[in-house]
Design a protein around this motif. Sequence first.
Motif, PDB file in Angstrom:
ATOM      1  N   THR A 284       0.845   5.692   0.588  1.00  0.00           N
ATOM      2  CA  THR A 284       0.169   6.946   0.907  1.00  0.00           C
ATOM      3  C   THR A 284       1.125   8.095   0.639  1.00  0.00           C
ATOM      4  O   THR A 284       2.350   7.911   0.629  1.00  0.00           O
ATOM      5  CB  THR A 284      -0.278   6.983   2.376  1.00  0.00           C
ATOM      6  OG1 THR A 284       0.879   6.808   3.220  1.00  0.00           O
ATOM      7  CG2 THR A 284      -1.299   5.892   2.666  1.00  0.00           C
ATOM      8  N   THR A 285       0.578   9.293   0.436  1.00  0.00           N
ATOM      9  CA  THR A 285       1.417  10.453   0.148  1.00  0.00           C
ATOM     10  C   THR A 285       1.071  11.594   1.088  1.00  0.00           C
ATOM     11  O   THR A 285      -0.044  11.685   1.601  1.00  0.00           O
ATOM     12  CB  THR A 285       1.216  10.933  -1.304  1.00  0.00           C
ATOM     13  OG1 THR A 285      -0.125  11.405  -1.454  1.00  0.00           O
ATOM     14  CG2 THR A 285       1.445   9.808  -2.296  1.00  0.00           C
ATOM     15  N   ARG A 286       2.052  12.487   1.314  1.00  0.00           N
ATOM     16  CA  ARG A 286       1.815  13.727   2.040  1.00  0.00           C
ATOM     17  C   ARG A 286       2.937  14.700   1.728  1.00  0.00           C
ATOM     18  O   ARG A 286       4.068  14.296   1.417  1.00  0.00           O
ATOM     19  CB  ARG A 286       1.731  13.489   3.545  1.00  0.00           C
ATOM     20  CG  ARG A 286       3.054  13.317   4.251  1.00  0.00           C
ATOM     21  CD  ARG A 286       2.892  13.140   5.747  1.00  0.00           C
ATOM     22  NE  ARG A 286       4.175  13.176   6.455  1.00  0.00           N
ATOM     23  CZ  ARG A 286       4.690  14.261   7.024  1.00  0.00           C
ATOM     24  NH1 ARG A 286       4.032  15.400   6.945  1.00  0.00           N
ATOM     25  NH2 ARG A 286       5.844  14.221   7.656  1.00  0.00           N
TER      26      ARG A 286
ATOM     27  N   GLU B 166       0.864  -1.179   0.000  1.00  0.00           N
ATOM     28  CA  GLU B 166       0.000   0.000   0.000  1.00  0.00           C
ATOM     29  C   GLU B 166       0.896   1.224   0.000  1.00  0.00           C
ATOM     30  O   GLU B 166       2.056   1.155   0.420  1.00  0.00           O
ATOM     31  CB  GLU B 166      -0.903   0.026   1.234  1.00  0.00           C
ATOM     32  CG  GLU B 166      -1.852  -1.161   1.343  1.00  0.00           C
ATOM     33  CD  GLU B 166      -2.546  -1.197   2.687  1.00  0.00           C
ATOM     34  OE1 GLU B 166      -3.789  -1.107   2.693  1.00  0.00           O
ATOM     35  OE2 GLU B 166      -1.857  -1.290   3.705  1.00  0.00           O
TER      36      GLU B 166
END
Length: 939
Positions: free
Chosen positions: A852-854, A850
């Motif tokens: 996710t980005t930020r 998986e």
Amino acid sequence: MYWKLTLLLILGLAIASNSAAVDHAAPEDSAVEGPALRVAAVPDSPQAFVDPFQSDTAPGHTGDSKKEDAANPGGSTNTSDKVTTDKVIAVEPRPAEAVELFSCGFGQNWDQNFDNWPDRWVREHSIRYPHYLPIKLVTTPAPRGDRALRVELNGGAAAVHSPAINVDSMYTYVVEGYARTEKLVHDEAFLAITFYDEENVALETEYSQRIGSTTPWTKLTIGPIAPKDVRVHHAVITLHVAPTNKVDLNGRVWFSDIWLGRLPRMSLAANRRSHIYLQNEQPEITCEVSGFSEDRREIHFELVDLEGKVVRRETKQLIPSTAPRRSHLAKAGEDLPRIFAGNAVWKPKVPKVGFYRARAEMPGRTEASNQSEITLAVLDSQPPPAAGEFGWTLPTAEKPLTLLELAEVMGQSGINWAKFPLWDESKPADREEQLISFAERVGLRRIELIGLLCTPPPELRKQLSGAEMETAAGIFSAPPELWHPSLEPIMSRLSLKVRWWQLGLDRDQSFVGYPELAQKISLLKKQFSRYGQRVHIGLGWSWLREVPPGAPTWDYLNFSAEPALNWEEQLEYLQAVRTTGAKRFVVLDPLPRDQYALNTRAQDLAMRMLSAKMGGAEGIFVPELFNDQTGLMNNDGTVGELFMPWRTTALALAGAKSVGSLQLPGNVSNQVFARGDEYVIALWSDRPAEVTLLLGDEVQQVDLWGRSTVVPIVNGQQSFQVGELPIFLTHLNSALLQTQMSVRFENNRLPSLFGKPLPNGLTIRNAFGQSMRGQVRLDKPDVWRVSPKDMHLKISAGETLVQQLEFTLPINVATGRQTVRLDFDVTTDKRYQFSIYRQIEIGLSDIYAEATTRVNEKGDLEVEQRLTNETNAPVSFKCYLYVPGRKRMTQFVEDHGRGVDIKTFRLTGGEALLGETLYLRAEEVNGSRILNYRVVVQR
């Protein structure tokens, strides 16, 4: 010296006499008589409060707030309020057209004897309203001055009644007041106005909104309201502080600026109390006016649909009353200005099924007193469901309707259950015969009564303490010789008609944590079963508390929570209590009208009804039918905004069983329900979407407001617009739907092995009554290879075909859930061309990734990769991140065992990448697994 002692003694006696007057207490079940005051003790309600009529000339009775402020500029008092930090709020002006009848800011002219109690206001005393709660006048910043009446909580409730105020049924009235609360947890503050006849008999009561917690000065309003009874003679305003489910031992409430104004009266009424009509019936709407000048002779009527569109409009002439009545507000020998009274009748033709508002207004006038509005519901005629889970709880019995009117409404509502209070000896002598007749009448409509044991008769209440009589556990923990004699005649007379009984109201959770609960309920069932019929007993329970283990002796539990669960939480909790051994009844509290928009309330109610059905609940109840804020009907018995969404959903789903869902593209959710050979589909979506299906030649789409349309077939398909409000698809071709639902891949998860044939199978069951021939084509992602792509079908009636397939996946196939469309062109009783969708997961569930980005505080983009290994064998992966226009980035996962490995990729200039699609690829070292993912950059 002796004369000084004598004087001090006289002063002491006077002070003691004054102090005794402050308490205003009366022994329970007695009355205090005085030259200008008579207060009857009332255990539960201010309706029996009686105050002989005071003259208009009494101080403050028709007070002017400006005069009061001038008379008491400093608002001096013997007691100051320590809480003085509140800023005085900007008060709103009174209604311009109103005539002031009463105003009380609790200034010094309301405390002529300086005893810190407002003159001629009366405090109520009973078990419910204990005398020990401190209530007194204090100095504190208030909306229109610096005085207020303060209530300090220490258990129990408080009710303080104003002097009687002259009113007349020819007018409309507005009550305003301000309240401030501090540290309330369970209690709420609110206002009430009760109208009385000339004999001091309470006729009707209306309430304001309620506030709790810690709330700054807030305006509470009632009305404009028009008394329904022509016998109205005077009114009393009551300041209430009352608990919800528990009492507060701490907290304070302030009241100030209590005001009553009179307006001309305009009222609308329909020729049916409930304002509910069938489609072939024509409503008759009557507008009555009084208190206006004689030049008002026209009424504009409008009928407005749910979207606010005017669908009917007409102007009618007012017909003057033939026998005008002189108001009793005129004193002997005094002439009031001539007042016009009249009415107009309108019979609009309602165009179709739905929810409407009928409005009336006088032309050229915009004041609230010149406008009136009522609700109407027009229903299609449908038979009551043969069996179902939906029901209503009626804690106030039939009020405000008659038993006959209530039975008619219930028969049109889609319910099969009704909880009704049956234990109250204060009812008329023929009450049991009335209830037997009522049970028979609703039984013909396939509705079964559940007897509520929640209101013990007055004789029993006197023998119980305040805490005991408020809860079912408290009542039935008392010795049976106390409660059994009053219950025996009711159960013996009604045992043939009522087999289900409930201990307390729906939210009564007093049995939660009760010691030896199973033994207690078993004993009660034996006592209740003495009357020749096996009885079923239910009680309230909390969603958040574990159900006692072991075989239950109760037959059902009412599950509720405060605050209420949303539909997804409710479904999860329902599944958790599926094996309790007792029926699960769900309590659905609709969202309050003054806090949420109508569509939000309708969606929430329908989704929780759907959720209860999906979870297999055996009972689904609204806990209070008549409630302006959270009911399906209004306090006055007229139809409410949520009646139609309730009825539509209940009729669609009653007695049906959830049998799964269709796989649809996009974000459209759905659930399929079956009732015998009849199928219904509910669809909803977080955002507007269009769904294309083929479900039969006569499919109807029904919205929550009961509006039904036949969905045409265009180019072999049917299109449905779906949004947040659920819609229902009915009159489906059950064989066609069952055939579509039967289509499935034998393996809906394929390993991420590339270039190798992966065997699979496609299963199809022919649900038609004759053989099916034709073909099906797989419309797959372009990079896949499937053999065969086109399949020829020949399936006998009722048989199942398994077509063998092979999938070959390229190295760049995306990992995760992929959608495959299957296009059918088959002939059975006729030719059908339709498409269905199925999903295949690429990549085994034992090893997956998986991302996710930020964007961090430096403006860099961080992409976090989480690779999960659910096997016991260690694995190694080489991971790549592909960024458009930038150099590929690489990370290694080495010998990773069971668990989660986290790697982070960092890129400069993160803001410029927002919205871009990145590609994450993980190649197994010395293995065949390749995981591919698309990642959209988000902040």
